[in-house]
Design a protein around this motif. Sequence first.
Motif, PDB file in Angstrom:
ATOM      1  N   ASN A 227       0.905  -1.182  -0.160  1.00  0.00           N
ATOM      2  CA  ASN A 227      -0.276   0.065  -0.219  1.00  0.00           C
ATOM      3  C   ASN A 227       0.682   1.206  -0.222  1.00  0.00           C
ATOM      4  OD1 ASN A 227      -1.791   1.677   0.761  1.00  0.00           O
ATOM      5  ND2 ASN A 227      -2.631   0.652   2.189  1.00  0.00           N
TER       6      ASN A 227
ATOM      7  N   PRO B 203      -6.020  -1.024  16.140  1.00  0.00           N
ATOM      8  CA  PRO B 203      -6.641  -0.288  17.022  1.00  0.00           C
ATOM      9  C   PRO B 203      -6.622  -1.014  18.273  1.00  0.00           C
ATOM     10  CG  PRO B 203      -7.943  -0.347  15.670  1.00  0.00           C
ATOM     11  CD  PRO B 203      -7.015  -1.002  14.749  1.00  0.00           C
TER      12      PRO B 203
ATOM     13  N   HIS C  14      -3.652  10.838   6.189  1.00  0.00           N
ATOM     14  CA  HIS C  14      -3.571   9.100   6.070  1.00  0.00           C
ATOM     15  C   HIS C  14      -4.117   9.086   7.642  1.00  0.00           C
ATOM     16  CE1 HIS C  14      -0.129   9.878   4.405  1.00  0.00           C
ATOM     17  NE2 HIS C  14       0.348   8.856   3.819  1.00  0.00           N
TER      18      HIS C  14
ATOM     19  N   ARG D 265       1.068  12.546  13.264  1.00  0.00           N
ATOM     20  CA  ARG D 265       1.216  10.998  13.146  1.00  0.00           C
ATOM     21  C   ARG D 265       2.471  10.791  13.588  1.00  0.00           C
ATOM     22  NH1 ARG D 265       0.897   9.491   7.789  1.00  0.00           N
ATOM     23  NH2 ARG D 265       0.389   6.944   7.980  1.00  0.00           N
TER      24      ARG D 265
ATOM     25  N   GLU E  85       3.485  14.443   4.448  1.00  0.00           N
ATOM     26  CA  GLU E  85       1.656  15.108   5.202  1.00  0.00           C
ATOM     27  C   GLU E  85       1.719  16.351   4.567  1.00  0.00           C
ATOM     28  OE1 GLU E  85      -0.086  13.792   6.569  1.00  0.00           O
ATOM     29  OE2 GLU E  85       1.197  11.764   7.385  1.00  0.00           O
TER      30      GLU E  85
ATOM     31  N   ARG F 184      -5.292  -7.403  17.891  1.00  0.00           N
ATOM     32  CA  ARG F 184      -6.088  -8.220  17.132  1.00  0.00           C
ATOM     33  C   ARG F 184      -5.099  -9.770  15.957  1.00  0.00           C
ATOM     34  NH1 ARG F 184      -6.561  -5.890  11.696  1.00  0.00           N
ATOM     35  NH2 ARG F 184      -5.430  -3.568  11.881  1.00  0.00           N
TER      36      ARG F 184
ATOM     37  N   ASP G  18      -4.034  -3.523   7.193  1.00  0.00           N
ATOM     38  CA  ASP G  18      -2.416  -4.008   7.588  1.00  0.00           C
ATOM     39  C   ASP G  18      -1.307  -2.923   7.267  1.00  0.00           C
ATOM     40  OD1 ASP G  18      -2.364  -4.159   5.227  1.00  0.00           O
ATOM     41  OD2 ASP G  18      -0.955  -5.908   5.004  1.00  0.00           O
ATOM     42  N   SER G  19      -2.744  -1.731   7.211  1.00  0.00           N
ATOM     43  CA  SER G  19      -1.657  -0.681   6.645  1.00  0.00           C
ATOM     44  C   SER G  19      -2.389   0.594   6.945  1.00  0.00           C
ATOM     45  CB  SER G  19      -0.882  -0.612   5.681  1.00  0.00           C
ATOM     46  OG  SER G  19      -1.946  -1.193   3.768  1.00  0.00           O
ATOM     47  N   PRO G  20      -1.793   2.095   6.710  1.00  0.00           N
ATOM     48  CA  PRO G  20      -3.229   3.497   6.216  1.00  0.00           C
ATOM     49  C   PRO G  20      -3.995   2.932   5.167  1.00  0.00           C
ATOM     50  CG  PRO G  20      -0.455   3.397   7.013  1.00  0.00           C
ATOM     51  CD  PRO G  20      -0.784   1.921   6.954  1.00  0.00           C
ATOM     52  N   ALA G  21      -4.671   4.046   5.346  1.00  0.00           N
ATOM     53  CA  ALA G  21      -5.761   4.615   4.054  1.00  0.00           C
ATOM     54  C   ALA G  21      -5.513   5.773   4.056  1.00  0.00           C
ATOM     55  CB  ALA G  21      -7.415   4.592   4.330  1.00  0.00           C
ATOM     56  N   TRP G  22      -4.552   6.493   2.485  1.00  0.00           N
ATOM     57  CA  TRP G  22      -4.262   7.041   2.342  1.00  0.00           C
ATOM     58  C   TRP G  22      -5.444   7.780   1.734  1.00  0.00           C
ATOM     59  CZ3 TRP G  22       0.012   7.681  -1.452  1.00  0.00           C
ATOM     60  CH2 TRP G  22       0.733   8.699  -1.670  1.00  0.00           C
TER      61      TRP G  22
ATOM     62  N   ARG H  62       2.688  -4.117  12.541  1.00  0.00           N
ATOM     63  CA  ARG H  62       2.960  -5.877  13.139  1.00  0.00           C
ATOM     64  C   ARG H  62       4.250  -6.453  13.954  1.00  0.00           C
ATOM     65  NH1 ARG H  62       0.663  -8.400   7.858  1.00  0.00           N
ATOM     66  NH2 ARG H  62       2.020  -7.182   7.302  1.00  0.00           N
TER      67      ARG H  62
ATOM     68  N   ALA I 277      -0.065   3.634   0.635  1.00  0.00           N
ATOM     69  CA  ALA I 277      -0.159   4.979   1.998  1.00  0.00           C
ATOM     70  C   ALA I 277       1.412   4.685   3.031  1.00  0.00           C
ATOM     71  CB  ALA I 277      -1.004   4.631   2.882  1.00  0.00           C
ATOM     72  N   TRP I 278       1.758   3.595   2.742  1.00  0.00           N
ATOM     73  CA  TRP I 278       3.400   3.941   4.259  1.00  0.00           C
ATOM     74  C   TRP I 278       4.310   4.530   3.242  1.00  0.00           C
ATOM     75  CZ3 TRP I 278       2.899   1.376   7.875  1.00  0.00           C
ATOM     76  CH2 TRP I 278       2.120  -0.080   8.203  1.00  0.00           C
TER      77      TRP I 278
ATOM     78  N   PHE J 233      -1.097  -7.419  15.536  1.00  0.00           N
ATOM     79  CA  PHE J 233      -1.414  -6.375  15.203  1.00  0.00           C
ATOM     80  C   PHE J 233      -1.845  -5.891  16.724  1.00  0.00           C
ATOM     81  CE2 PHE J 233      -3.105  -7.139  11.084  1.00  0.00           C
ATOM     82  CZ  PHE J 233      -2.561  -6.333  10.551  1.00  0.00           C
TER      83      PHE J 233
ATOM     84  N   ASP K  24      -4.576   5.946   9.601  1.00  0.00           N
ATOM     85  CA  ASP K  24      -3.697   4.817  10.296  1.00  0.00           C
ATOM     86  C   ASP K  24      -4.353   3.447  10.838  1.00  0.00           C
ATOM     87  OD1 ASP K  24      -1.055   5.226  10.325  1.00  0.00           O
ATOM     88  OD2 ASP K  24      -1.117   7.098  11.949  1.00  0.00           O
ATOM     89  N   ASP K  25      -4.945   3.694  11.571  1.00  0.00           N
ATOM     90  CA  ASP K  25      -5.875   2.048  12.478  1.00  0.00           C
ATOM     91  C   ASP K  25      -7.456   2.186  12.177  1.00  0.00           C
ATOM     92  OD1 ASP K  25      -3.222   1.886  14.168  1.00  0.00           O
ATOM     93  OD2 ASP K  25      -4.177   3.182  15.306  1.00  0.00           O
ATOM     94  N   LEU K  26      -7.323   1.041  10.898  1.00  0.00           N
ATOM     95  CA  LEU K  26      -8.758   0.937  10.935  1.00  0.00           C
ATOM     96  C   LEU K  26      -9.108  -0.326  11.001  1.00  0.00           C
ATOM     97  CD1 LEU K  26      -8.026   2.812   8.542  1.00  0.00           C
ATOM     98  CD2 LEU K  26      -8.603   1.045   6.933  1.00  0.00           C
TER      99      LEU K  26
END
Lengths: 548, 548
Positions: free
Chosen positions: A131, A274, B141, A153, A138, A277, B103-107, A227, A133-134, A271, B143-145
């Motif tokens: 992804n 949040p 971003h 962040r 910003e 899990r 497993d990763s952020p949404a952007w 993770r 998004a890593w 994880f 981070d935590d979904l």
Amino acid sequence: MNHIDGIKKTAMKQLEYPFAQWLERAEALKPALHRWETPAAWLVEVHPDVAAWQNAAVRRLSPLPAALARMRFRKGDVLVAEFPETAVGRLHFRLRAADNYGDSPAWLRLTPAELPAELLHRDDAYTGVLNPAWLPEEIIHVDDLPCEVRLPRRYSCRYLRIEVLGSPGEIIFSEISITSESSLPEALPASPPELPPQEREIDRICLRTIRNCMQTVREDGAKRDRRLWIGDLRIANLLVHCTNHRYDLIERALYLLAGTATDGDILGCAFERPTPRAGCRMHDYALLFSAVLEEYSRFTDHATGVGHALFGIAAEQFHRAAQRWFVGDLARIPAGSWDFFIDHDSRLEKDAAFQALAVFSLQALLRLGAALGRPEEELRPLREWRDRWSAAARLHYYDPAAGVAVCHGQVSYASNAWMILAGILTPAEGQTALRKLEAMPEALRPRTPYLLFTLMEACALCGDRARLQALLLECWGGMLRRGADVCWEVYAPEEPFFSPYQDFRLNSACHVWSAGAAWFLRMGRPQQADDGRCFEKARSAAGLPETS
Amino acid sequence: MNHIDGIKKTAMKQLEYPFAQWLERAEALKPALHRWETPAAWLVEVHPDVAAWQNAAVRRLSPLPAALARMRFRKGDVLVAEFPETAVGRLHFRLRAADNYGDSPAWLRLTPAELPAELLHRDDAYTGVLNPAWLPEEIIHVDDLPCEVRLPRRYSCRYLRIEVLGSPGEIIFSEISITSESSLPEALPASPPELPPQEREIDRICLRTIRNCMQTVREDGAKRDRRLWIGDLRIANLLVHCTNHRYDLIERALYLLAGTATDGDILGCAFERPTPRAGCRMHDYALLFSAVLEEYSRFTDHATGVGHALFGIAAEQFHRAAQRWFVGDLARIPAGSWDFFIDHDSRLEKDAAFQALAVFSLQALLRLGAALGRPEEELRPLREWRDRWSAAARLHYYDPAAGVAVCHGQVSYASNAWMILAGILTPAEGQTALRKLEAMPEALRPRTPYLLFTLMEACALCGDRARLQALLLECWGGMLRRGADVCWEVYAPEEPFFSPYQDFRLNSACHVWSAGAAWFLRMGRPQQADDGRCFEKARSAAGLPETS
């Protein structure tokens, strides 16, 4: 055998385990974070330079904060600040309008970077398989000047590039800093005093890496993928033991991994957020859990009870592995499966390494069982598997004529390192194998410091100190020469832009699994801590031969 | 006369005024905000359509929230949500991974928009003269979904476009909503019950505009430039008086403007944040401050004491204006100055309008002085200026043969509207001038609803109700037909992309100075409030002739 069916068939026992209680234990072990300021130290310029690592060099222009006081920025202007070291935490700075008027927001593009090349290539088309998004970046609006901007962040960075996309006239930056955070304090532990200068420096970058990655969980790397992976955890456990003694962080990780087991399967990772899990499956890591559990339990003199608490679910993983992956006494990894790690190398034949890793982990679990006085009926199947799998692996993969392990016709350091570490080869055979491998250019070399660590352990086990030292200087000495102040997740000197994720900007530059040198630097050396020669002690506790 | 020298010479009296105390009064009047949810109502598509305003039409695809439950988004996907009305507040939504793994952020790239064309042109090169930081857009971003995303900045928007720049596999959006905020409650006041349907609709969009802009200060527009301008404040004061009676917000504004006066100069505007501070100079607005003060003071029966408190600094502005801008009895605006507003039109000759505005404001201040019983020596110079400037303006700018005011050879609605409103022309002359102007295509027309408001006031003062009504239906009826649910800062039907800032995306679509229709819709109509026929009452209190 269809391994998915296998997984379903063995979906049992889950209700027997107190998962919720384990997660409560993990939560109770959640550490408070230390915080300290790491102000930016230089205004710099990053420029292309073929002599530099990844062709990107840094020129220091002037010391901060003084330089900024004289500078005015407007739309299109850029500044790059360098921190005195790679720091993990929250970026912040102050911003004001030069004329103190400021009738509109500031609009900024912020690019934190661990390595200079990330800045030079910030606008390259993305080629990664993860992804995007890593990618750390910003774009923010700052409404009310003057003010302090604090990015919410967390980043791992040595550099911060700020590009002004819009501003109310001229603006002034000041106090660029990062509030570093870690469950360890800012000051790094002392290095063994007798270390020569280069090894001392190597030790520092390892210690900084460990500190930076020790957050509310022990993270693999602070940049990306938070993770908690079991492979990295094993290295972290050894590092904790020989440096900072923050065993609580390892125990927290063990409970998180056990508490998030799925249908009784310990997965490869968990994880933290949040909420705790399950991560994804990694079947070699599920077995390696036993090794971490045993080492941890032994390092802490079995005092916390985690060994007893998690022995059952650790052992359960072997029952499942036997059923799922073994045909007779030989492991057969499903073709094309992503769920067995060993190393970041899709060319690698993993059956031998996986089987040896299973034996290594079984030995650990048996030691733990013996130390804890677990009942014989619990230990018997484990002992049988260890003996049968060990013998079968030797028979099937060890080629006494060639002097190396061969897996389906392929020679690799992975197979040999794990065969040695599992004791399937004797130390003498191991030493020979290591020597032979060097003469075989076709032998697949480690691509990750994780497998390199295993290889170095194998060297240690064979008493091959010279080879161990050479590997250490080649890898960590190389990173150091190339400017590292923390340990890179990926270091392939011949392929500076190699990335297992197919875009080097995703590589993490501060990664626990690459900090293993600190363990070997302490091997056989006097320790300040009460555990004396920890590696030696660990080896002797494991019933392994002395190395010196 | 060099007007900068003039400003320096008159830098006096500043220490006589209790600025800090005024700012304290302003702070004490800071209102609490009402908050309510405005959930997104439709999933829509914005597409080019030459028949639509600004060539952008909206197609409603399906009602929300139901539609989102079935939809999965990944990198490159876009959704556009429409809110049931233009709302001002904090956007929020929920986000989760479709497989609950994440497993990763949404952007995400988020583009709130007031008008559909802003979305079609979101990636156009920026051509504006203001700071591009005003363009509403956030790249974030997550981070935590799963989680709820709440954007910290406030927006004014009818639409929200979300583009997925990166995601952990497929993601699901839900509960897209805006927490609307205002110092006024959600429910709009009742419209006069006898209004015909179109005028009723016009009244609703005015009331919604007022509500949306009434924040912790009365803002001109909620999208951009949150400075408190005096020109807009005058319209806001009339609107408050005839609709919601939140006089406290006007008094707060008066104290903010007086408290941030610089060297005794009331500036054109003030900033509320980060702390109250001076805005920039606008010399017509400095005089108009007196008109707002008088109207406010009268509407509140001089009960709060603000008239007495600020009379002196209001009067001081005329002493300064007389010294700075008048040569004999004629105002001469420095060539090319940006510091006199009147209208957004650089072609406009502003001397006549500025002088008439000064007379209009002096009349107001004299009324206030009389009502408060201020000493004769304070009023005498004001009266003298009013009489001399009024007579000079009539002599110099009114062309009885042409029947219109002419400023340096230029005929404009601006000059005529202010000359009429200041009583420099009689109502009968005014009515003739308004009729004549219509037959003069070269006459510069109003470009802002602010000047249009002045023109409509002039119509009302002349008793030209038909023309007033025609202007009202032309402007607000036109906006309505083009889909407005709030009143646009800029409405030039022949130039849909006209922007005083040279990029239409900067225009604010919800702007108090454009909500003036509500005042005229209540003119001469029964009120629910206790002030009866407020416009009539205001006129009669001002000693102006009855309109009917």
